[in-house]
Design a protein around this motif. Sequence first.
Motif, mmCIF file in Angstrom:
data_model
loop_
_atom_site.group_PDB
_atom_site.id
_atom_site.type_symbol
_atom_site.label_atom_id
_atom_site.label_comp_id
_atom_site.label_asym_id
_atom_site.label_seq_id
_atom_site.Cartn_x
_atom_site.Cartn_y
_atom_site.Cartn_z
ATOM 1 N N LEU A 17 100.692 -4.255 100.686
ATOM 2 C CA LEU A 17 99.339 -3.722 100.526
ATOM 3 C C LEU A 17 99.309 -2.529 99.583
ATOM 4 N N PHE A 18 100.368 -1.747 99.536
ATOM 5 C CA PHE A 18 100.413 -0.570 98.672
ATOM 6 C C PHE A 18 100.222 -0.940 97.192
ATOM 7 N N SER A 19 100.677 -2.126 96.804
ATOM 8 C CA SER A 19 100.541 -2.522 95.405
ATOM 9 C C SER A 19 99.130 -3.000 95.080
ATOM 10 N N ARG A 20 98.283 -3.164 96.101
ATOM 11 C CA ARG A 20 96.922 -3.635 95.886
ATOM 12 C C ARG A 20 95.893 -2.513 95.981
ATOM 13 N N ARG A 21 96.219 -1.473 96.768
ATOM 14 C CA ARG A 21 95.240 -0.406 96.955
ATOM 15 C C ARG A 21 95.981 0.901 97.138
ATOM 16 N N ASN A 22 95.275 2.031 97.098
ATOM 17 C CA ASN A 22 95.989 3.289 97.131
ATOM 18 C C ASN A 22 96.554 3.612 98.505
ATOM 19 N N PHE A 23 97.360 4.646 98.526
ATOM 20 C CA PHE A 23 98.183 4.977 99.694
ATOM 21 C C PHE A 23 97.366 5.235 100.952
ATOM 22 N N LEU A 70 84.615 2.617 117.510
ATOM 23 C CA LEU A 70 84.099 3.406 116.394
ATOM 24 C C LEU A 70 85.098 3.400 115.238
ATOM 25 N N GLY A 71 86.366 3.466 115.580
ATOM 26 C CA GLY A 71 87.388 3.392 114.546
ATOM 27 C C GLY A 71 87.368 2.060 113.821
ATOM 28 N N PHE A 72 87.086 0.981 114.536
ATOM 29 C CA PHE A 72 87.028 -0.337 113.908
ATOM 30 C C PHE A 72 85.841 -0.423 112.948
ATOM 31 N N VAL A 73 84.723 0.190 113.317
ATOM 32 C CA VAL A 73 83.578 0.246 112.415
ATOM 33 C C VAL A 73 83.974 0.943 111.113
ATOM 34 N N ALA A 74 84.775 1.986 111.233
ATOM 35 C CA ALA A 74 85.243 2.692 110.034
ATOM 36 C C ALA A 74 86.047 1.761 109.138
ATOM 37 N N LEU A 75 86.825 0.873 109.733
ATOM 38 C CA LEU A 75 87.589 -0.084 108.938
ATOM 39 C C LEU A 75 86.667 -1.036 108.177
ATOM 40 N N LEU A 76 85.563 -1.440 108.817
ATOM 41 C CA LEU A 76 84.615 -2.305 108.135
ATOM 42 C C LEU A 76 83.961 -1.586 106.958
ATOM 43 N N VAL A 77 83.694 -0.287 107.118
ATOM 44 C CA VAL A 77 83.148 0.503 106.012
ATOM 45 C C VAL A 77 84.137 0.512 104.848
ATOM 46 N N LEU A 78 85.398 0.692 105.157
ATOM 47 C CA LEU A 78 86.426 0.737 104.114
ATOM 48 C C LEU A 78 86.625 -0.605 103.432
ATOM 49 N N SER A 79 86.379 -1.695 104.132
ATOM 50 C CA SER A 79 86.710 -3.015 103.596
ATOM 51 C C SER A 79 85.931 -3.340 102.333
ATOM 52 N N GLY A 80 84.780 -2.727 102.142
ATOM 53 C CA GLY A 80 84.020 -2.969 100.924
ATOM 54 C C GLY A 80 84.676 -2.406 99.696
ATOM 55 N N GLU A 81 85.672 -1.484 99.898
ATOM 56 C CA GLU A 81 86.328 -0.827 98.766
ATOM 57 C C GLU A 81 87.737 -1.342 98.529
ATOM 58 N N GLU A 84 97.986 10.490 111.249
ATOM 59 C CA GLU A 84 98.704 10.059 110.048
ATOM 60 C C GLU A 84 97.774 9.941 108.844
ATOM 61 N N LEU A 85 96.484 9.682 109.102
ATOM 62 C CA LEU A 85 95.533 9.577 108.000
ATOM 63 C C LEU A 85 95.467 10.860 107.180
ATOM 64 N N LEU A 86 95.455 11.992 107.867
ATOM 65 C CA LEU A 86 95.430 13.266 107.148
ATOM 66 C C LEU A 86 96.688 13.430 106.303
ATOM 67 N N PHE A 87 97.830 13.070 106.890
ATOM 68 C CA PHE A 87 99.083 13.176 106.160
ATOM 69 C C PHE A 87 99.090 12.241 104.951
ATOM 70 N N SER A 88 98.550 11.014 105.129
ATOM 71 C CA SER A 88 98.577 10.040 104.043
ATOM 72 C C SER A 88 97.648 10.451 102.896
ATOM 73 N N ILE A 89 96.511 11.045 103.241
ATOM 74 C CA ILE A 89 95.605 11.525 102.194
ATOM 75 C C ILE A 89 96.294 12.605 101.364
ATOM 76 N N ALA A 90 96.934 13.548 102.055
ATOM 77 C CA ALA A 90 97.652 14.609 101.354
ATOM 78 C C ALA A 90 98.809 14.036 100.533
ATOM 79 N N ARG A 116 82.872 6.197 99.379
ATOM 80 C CA ARG A 116 82.868 5.269 100.502
ATOM 81 C C ARG A 116 84.170 5.345 101.283
ATOM 82 N N GLU A 117 85.259 5.451 100.576
ATOM 83 C CA GLU A 117 86.556 5.579 101.245
ATOM 84 C C GLU A 117 86.629 6.867 102.054
ATOM 85 N N ILE A 118 86.134 7.949 101.497
ATOM 86 C CA ILE A 118 86.127 9.224 102.222
ATOM 87 C C ILE A 118 85.288 9.103 103.485
#
Length: 306
Positions: A94-100, A136-147, A268-274, A287-289
């Motif tokens: 997945l890393f080769s398809r989208r950012n970290f 609620l976390g799963f809803v966030a994944l659906l928001v991200l899926s558009g990107e 881990e999300l905070l760590f991965s963003i950094a 949208r990703e944010i």
Amino acid sequence: MSAAPDLWIVATIAAALFQTARFALQKRLKLAGLSATGATWARFVWSAPLLGCGMVGWLAVSGVDLPPITARFWAFALAGGVTQILATICVVALFSRRNFAVGITFKKSEVLQTVLVGWLLLGETVSASGFGALALGFVALLVLSGEVDGDARGQGLRRFLTPSVALGLSSGAFFALAGVGYRGATLALGDGPVVFRAALALALVTMAQTLLMAVWFIARDRAQIGTVLRAWRPGVVMGLTSLAGSFCWFVAFALQNAAYVYAVGQVELLFSIAGGAILFGERLSRREIAGIALLFVSLVLLVLLV
């Protein structure tokens, strides 16, 4: 609050930090020419010898007796080990398809999926309010899926049917099975000291994973063995981060429901963003944010409700 809950939370946060470092190194190894499978094997081949030596030294110095290694232990341990291999391959691909950061976020579908897997295999449940936070976390994944895929222009469900979504959700399912498997394995070792049970289970699982993947490479891709071994410098560092992170995960799984462990692990999300910004110069869309922020809100709510 008792010492045990404090320990599993601290162990989970530490595991998330080490895991972010490991995934960053795996991404660099993949960019350096290793396949997704090779980058996955690298984490095991360099950590297994360290774990084996550490356990032998621990047993020699402490004089602790080994608990019975039962068929139930191996069933959970091997199920966890194999599904972790598959999950890690999905994430590295997945890393080769989208950012970290977004790759890590889709992996976090493991949290919601672990609720079902833990209930089916171990009979463990979460509270209604806790499940709401996970939803609620799963809803966030659906928001991200558009990107996820920049070339995805489909409408409705079609925009979710992309390789990146499939890889992210598959990695989450495999990690859910792995987490529940590892919790079951540590519980199958009896009521001994938590740290010892976690270390023993981790050592046995990692050695099994190393051997299983070595057999696969010998049969299907011998050239990749040499490629992995030649990348020993980043491989050794990744092995150390893998060892530290996996040990912390095993300690947390030994103490708490795997769904709650994975939920707290969303830090881990905070760590991965950094990490994505510092190591790879990546930038997130609005949208990703928004999706990542929504997922983090679900984490805060869950910690408050558990």
